[in-house]
Motif scaffolding. Structure first.
Motif, short mmCIF file in Angstrom:
data_model
loop_
_atom_site.label_atom_id
_atom_site.label_comp_id
_atom_site.label_asym_id
_atom_site.label_seq_id
_atom_site.Cartn_x
_atom_site.Cartn_y
_atom_site.Cartn_z
N LEU A 24 -7.34 -2.81 3.95
CA LEU A 24 -7.22 -1.62 3.10
C LEU A 24 -8.01 -1.80 1.80
O LEU A 24 -8.78 -0.90 1.41
CB LEU A 24 -5.75 -1.36 2.78
CG LEU A 24 -5.44 -0.17 1.88
CD1 LEU A 24 -5.82 1.14 2.58
CD2 LEU A 24 -3.97 -0.18 1.51
N ILE A 25 -7.87 -2.94 1.16
CA ILE A 25 -8.58 -3.19 -0.10
C ILE A 25 -10.08 -3.20 0.14
O ILE A 25 -10.86 -2.67 -0.66
CB ILE A 25 -8.11 -4.51 -0.75
CG1 ILE A 25 -6.61 -4.47 -1.04
CG2 ILE A 25 -8.90 -4.82 -2.01
CD1 ILE A 25 -6.17 -3.32 -1.92
N GLN A 26 -10.53 -3.79 1.24
CA GLN A 26 -11.96 -3.80 1.57
C GLN A 26 -12.47 -2.37 1.74
O GLN A 26 -13.57 -2.03 1.27
CB GLN A 26 -12.21 -4.62 2.84
CG GLN A 26 -13.68 -4.86 3.11
CD GLN A 26 -14.36 -5.66 2.03
OE1 GLN A 26 -13.87 -6.71 1.62
NE2 GLN A 26 -15.47 -5.18 1.53
N SER A 63 -8.41 0.07 -7.91
CA SER A 63 -7.00 -0.02 -8.30
C SER A 63 -6.34 1.35 -8.31
O SER A 63 -5.16 1.48 -7.96
CB SER A 63 -6.83 -0.73 -9.64
OG SER A 63 -7.39 0.01 -10.69
N GLN A 64 -7.08 2.38 -8.67
CA GLN A 64 -6.55 3.75 -8.64
C GLN A 64 -6.23 4.16 -7.20
O GLN A 64 -5.16 4.71 -6.92
CB GLN A 64 -7.58 4.71 -9.24
CG GLN A 64 -7.16 6.15 -9.24
CD GLN A 64 -6.38 6.54 -10.46
OE1 GLN A 64 -6.23 5.76 -11.38
NE2 GLN A 64 -5.90 7.74 -10.49
N LEU A 65 -7.15 3.88 -6.28
CA LEU A 65 -6.91 4.20 -4.88
C LEU A 65 -5.69 3.44 -4.34
O LEU A 65 -4.88 4.00 -3.62
CB LEU A 65 -8.15 3.87 -4.04
CG LEU A 65 -9.36 4.76 -4.27
CD1 LEU A 65 -10.58 4.18 -3.55
CD2 LEU A 65 -9.10 6.18 -3.83
N TYR A 66 -5.59 2.19 -4.71
CA TYR A 66 -4.47 1.37 -4.24
C TYR A 66 -3.14 1.86 -4.83
O TYR A 66 -2.15 2.01 -4.11
CB TYR A 66 -4.70 -0.10 -4.60
CG TYR A 66 -3.60 -1.00 -4.12
CD1 TYR A 66 -3.48 -1.32 -2.78
CD2 TYR A 66 -2.66 -1.51 -5.01
CE1 TYR A 66 -2.45 -2.14 -2.33
CE2 TYR A 66 -1.63 -2.33 -4.57
CZ TYR A 66 -1.53 -2.64 -3.23
OH TYR A 66 -0.51 -3.44 -2.79
N GLU A 67 -3.14 2.11 -6.11
CA GLU A 67 -1.91 2.53 -6.80
C GLU A 67 -1.37 3.86 -6.26
O GLU A 67 -0.17 4.05 -6.14
CB GLU A 67 -2.17 2.65 -8.30
CG GLU A 67 -0.96 3.01 -9.11
CD GLU A 67 0.07 1.90 -9.19
OE1 GLU A 67 1.26 2.23 -9.37
OE2 GLU A 67 -0.30 0.72 -9.06
N TYR A 68 -2.27 4.79 -5.95
CA TYR A 68 -1.85 6.13 -5.54
C TYR A 68 -2.09 6.38 -4.05
O TYR A 68 -2.25 7.52 -3.64
CB TYR A 68 -2.56 7.18 -6.39
CG TYR A 68 -2.19 7.06 -7.84
CD1 TYR A 68 -0.93 7.44 -8.29
CD2 TYR A 68 -3.09 6.52 -8.76
CE1 TYR A 68 -0.57 7.29 -9.62
CE2 TYR A 68 -2.73 6.37 -10.10
CZ TYR A 68 -1.48 6.76 -10.51
OH TYR A 68 -1.13 6.61 -11.83
#
Length: 97
Positions: A24-26, A63-68
């Motif tokens: 997901l992070i990649q 980080s925005q994509l991950y957080e939300y």
């Protein structure tokens, strides 16, 4: 292109300690780099320098994509955050991408 930002660097920025969301992070790294180039209007493989400001903007976007990631249907989540946009806009060359 994802070699511009390493997986471990992005996880450190997002404060992620485990490995179960690496895929997901990649994907978020790839998306951030793509959105950055579209926003600026120029590609990294066509003269756009990967500066510190661009890198920080990409990490912030990851980080925005991950957080939300669970906010489906939220129209605000589709916008580039103002701080990220400010970092990238100085490089903007509309219509070149």
């Amino acid at each position: 292109m994802s070699e511009l930002i390493g997986l471990e660097e992005a996880k450190l920025h997002c404060r992620i300690d485990d490995d179960y969301e690496d895929t997901l992070i990649q994907a978020y790294i790839e998306a951030a780099l793509e959105v950055c180039q579209k926003h600026i209007g120029k590609r990294f493989d066509n003269g756009l320098e990967f500066t510190a400001a661009i890198k920080i903007g990409c990490l912030m976007y990851v980080s925005q994509l991950y957080e939300y990631r669970t906010m489906i249907g939220d129209t605000d989540a589709k916008e580039i955050p103002m701080a990220v946009s400010a970092l990238w806009s100085v490089y903007r060359d509309v219509g070149v991408y």
